[in-house]
Scaffold this active site. Structure first.
Site, mmCIF file in Angstrom:
data_model
loop_
_atom_site.group_PDB
_atom_site.id
_atom_site.type_symbol
_atom_site.label_atom_id
_atom_site.label_comp_id
_atom_site.label_asym_id
_atom_site.label_seq_id
_atom_site.Cartn_x
_atom_site.Cartn_y
_atom_site.Cartn_z
ATOM 1 N N HIS A 97 0.910 -1.330 -0.054
ATOM 2 C CA HIS A 97 -0.055 0.013 0.174
ATOM 3 C C HIS A 97 0.840 1.176 0.057
ATOM 4 C CE1 HIS A 97 0.556 0.898 4.240
ATOM 5 N NE2 HIS A 97 0.474 -0.349 4.439
ATOM 6 N N CYS A 113 3.663 -4.214 6.601
ATOM 7 C CA CYS A 113 3.270 -4.244 5.321
ATOM 8 C C CYS A 113 4.348 -3.675 4.328
ATOM 9 C CB CYS A 113 2.179 -3.158 5.375
ATOM 10 S SG CYS A 113 0.459 -3.909 5.891
#
Length: 142
Positions: A97, A113
């Site tokens: 992301h 992440c």
């Protein structure tokens, strides 16, 4: 001799013919050691970008997954509603992301992440949506 030439010509045409979008394969190869993500489509390198993976005390999992789901304007329930725009989820709560902490790209900085520049995350998100989640792989290595 004509048969051999015809077979060779047919083989060449098949190798260089365009592949339908439905059969496209998108792969994000993430190197934790290099803090980079190389995006290939149908075996051809399209992009190479800086990323941020897990900082000390956190883990970015290694392995290979197909993309599971997309979220354009996701917010983390686990980390104080932190923005996770253009999220491509691949393993539970782990996603590729966007981040707005641009100065830390290229160094470990996340909770696990894989973070990208917002423009790059938008491009990867768009490609994953275009080729389909089943045709999108995320591969993470040390």
């Amino acid at each position: 001799m004509k048969t051999i030439l015809a077979a060779a010509a047919a083989s060449l045409l098949l190798q260089f013919s365009p592949v339908a979008a439905e059969a496209a394969t998108l792969v994000a190869n993430i190197s934790i050691g290099k803090q980079t993500m190389t995006v290939t489509e149908n075996g051809w390198v399209k992009y190479r970008w800086k990323v941020s993976t897990a900082r000390n005390g956190y883990v970015t999992p290694t392995g290979s997954w197909s993309a599971k789901w997309l979220s354009r304007d996701h917010r983390s329930r686990k980390y104080d509603n932190a923005p996770m725009p253009y999220a491509v989820f691949f393993n539970g709560g782990y996603a590729v992301h966007a981040t707005y902490d641009l100065k830390r790209l290229g160094t470990p900085a996340s909770h696990g992440c894989v973070r990208l520049h917002p423009d790059h995350a938008a491009q990867f998100f768009s490609l994953a949506r275009e080729v389909g989640l089943a045709n999108t792989r995320v591969v993470i290595t040390r």
